[in-house]
Scaffold this motif. Structure first.
Motif, PDB file in Angstrom:
ATOM      1  N   PRO A 103      19.304  17.251   8.756  1.00  0.00           N
ATOM      2  CA  PRO A 103      19.838  18.340   7.941  1.00  0.00           C
ATOM      3  C   PRO A 103      21.014  19.077   8.576  1.00  0.00           C
ATOM      4  CG  PRO A 103      17.660  18.910   8.769  1.00  0.00           C
ATOM      5  CD  PRO A 103      17.911  17.485   9.129  1.00  0.00           C
ATOM      6  N   ALA A 104      21.073  19.161   9.897  1.00  0.00           N
ATOM      7  CA  ALA A 104      22.218  19.813  10.545  1.00  0.00           C
ATOM      8  C   ALA A 104      23.488  18.994  10.299  1.00  0.00           C
ATOM      9  CB  ALA A 104      21.960  20.005  12.033  1.00  0.00           C
ATOM     10  N   ALA A 105      23.391  17.678  10.453  1.00  0.00           N
ATOM     11  CA  ALA A 105      24.542  16.808  10.179  1.00  0.00           C
ATOM     12  C   ALA A 105      24.898  16.848   8.701  1.00  0.00           C
ATOM     13  CB  ALA A 105      24.243  15.375  10.621  1.00  0.00           C
ATOM     14  N   ALA A 106      23.884  16.901   7.834  1.00  0.00           N
ATOM     15  CA  ALA A 106      24.137  16.974   6.390  1.00  0.00           C
ATOM     16  C   ALA A 106      24.903  18.247   6.063  1.00  0.00           C
ATOM     17  CB  ALA A 106      22.826  16.923   5.614  1.00  0.00           C
ATOM     18  N   ALA A 107      24.558  19.349   6.723  1.00  0.00           N
ATOM     19  CA  ALA A 107      25.262  20.619   6.489  1.00  0.00           C
ATOM     20  C   ALA A 107      26.726  20.505   6.918  1.00  0.00           C
ATOM     21  CB  ALA A 107      24.571  21.755   7.243  1.00  0.00           C
ATOM     22  N   GLU A 108      26.974  19.844   8.040  1.00  0.00           N
ATOM     23  CA  GLU A 108      28.354  19.638   8.497  1.00  0.00           C
ATOM     24  C   GLU A 108      29.132  18.776   7.512  1.00  0.00           C
ATOM     25  OE1 GLU A 108      28.446  18.131  12.489  1.00  0.00           O
ATOM     26  OE2 GLU A 108      27.146  19.743  13.217  1.00  0.00           O
ATOM     27  N   ARG A 109      28.513  17.698   7.032  1.00  0.00           N
ATOM     28  CA  ARG A 109      29.183  16.827   6.058  1.00  0.00           C
ATOM     29  C   ARG A 109      29.425  17.569   4.747  1.00  0.00           C
ATOM     30  NH1 ARG A 109      27.332  12.446   9.083  1.00  0.00           N
ATOM     31  NH2 ARG A 109      25.100  12.594   8.738  1.00  0.00           N
ATOM     32  N   TYR A 110      28.463  18.383   4.346  1.00  0.00           N
ATOM     33  CA  TYR A 110      28.602  19.175   3.124  1.00  0.00           C
ATOM     34  C   TYR A 110      29.830  20.070   3.239  1.00  0.00           C
ATOM     35  CZ  TYR A 110      27.222  22.202  -0.767  1.00  0.00           C
ATOM     36  OH  TYR A 110      27.189  22.904  -1.943  1.00  0.00           O
ATOM     37  N   ALA A 111      29.944  20.762   4.370  1.00  0.00           N
ATOM     38  CA  ALA A 111      31.089  21.653   4.589  1.00  0.00           C
ATOM     39  C   ALA A 111      32.396  20.874   4.690  1.00  0.00           C
ATOM     40  CB  ALA A 111      30.869  22.480   5.863  1.00  0.00           C
TER      41      ALA A 111
END
Length: 174
Positions: A103-111
């Motif tokens: 989820p931390a990487a997903a948040a970075e990709r989302y941003a």
């Protein structure tokens, strides 16, 4: 015992169609008149949640069969399942669902632009058997539309995790 292969996936399509009938929401129906999933995503053509209530869609988790399943019909017009891809494949024309278990990487990709690609993202709220409030919080920030968990309910935890979105509430109780 037979292993799951592309032929099995296509047979599963038939079973899904037969059992689910009109309740099945297929990639073809979601795409409507668009030429591809990419065109549908670019025009923000995803159906509204209210228009899909009571319907069921199936997502084929990334596995050794996913590429062969996609290869059987790259347009996805004749598939019963939505193939889910890893983040490094999110630029593909046929991309609809992305699996991002961090989820931390997903948040970075989302941003960094996943939102603009208009993809459905699935992440995990836990790393079974480890539970972490920080990971739950990261999954909430990830931008993912689907957050899953394998963490079994326990009587020792009395807390409740709640997500609110567009008038809907999801609660995970310990």
């Amino acid at each position: 015992m037979r292993s799951f292969d592309a032929d099995c996936a296509l047979q599963l399509d038939g079973v899904i169609r037969r059992v689910m009938g009109e309740r099945l929401l297929t990639p073809d129906e979601v795409m409507g008149g668009y030429a591809s999933p990419a065109a549908m995503r670019a025009d923000d053509g995803w159906p509204l949640l209210a228009d899909t209530l009571g319907r069921v869609l199936f997502v084929l988790h990334p596995c050794s069969v996913t590429e062969d399943y996609i290869g059987a019909d790259r347009s996805l017009r004749y598939q019963a399942m939505f193939p889910c891809l890893r983040p490094d494949r999110m630029g593909e024309d046929y991309a609809t669902f992305i699996l991002d278990n961090n989820p931390a990487a997903a948040a970075e990709r989302y941003a960094a632009g996943v939102r603009e690609l208009n993809l459905m993202v699935r992440t995990r709220a836990d790393d079974y058997p480890d539970f972490s409030d920080d990971r739950y919080a990261a999954s909430d920030r990830s931008g993912a539309q689907i957050v899953t968990t394998d963490f079994p309910p326990r009587d020792v935890r009395q807390n409740e995790h709640t997500w609110d979105f567009d008038g809907f509430t999801v609660r995970l109780r310990g």
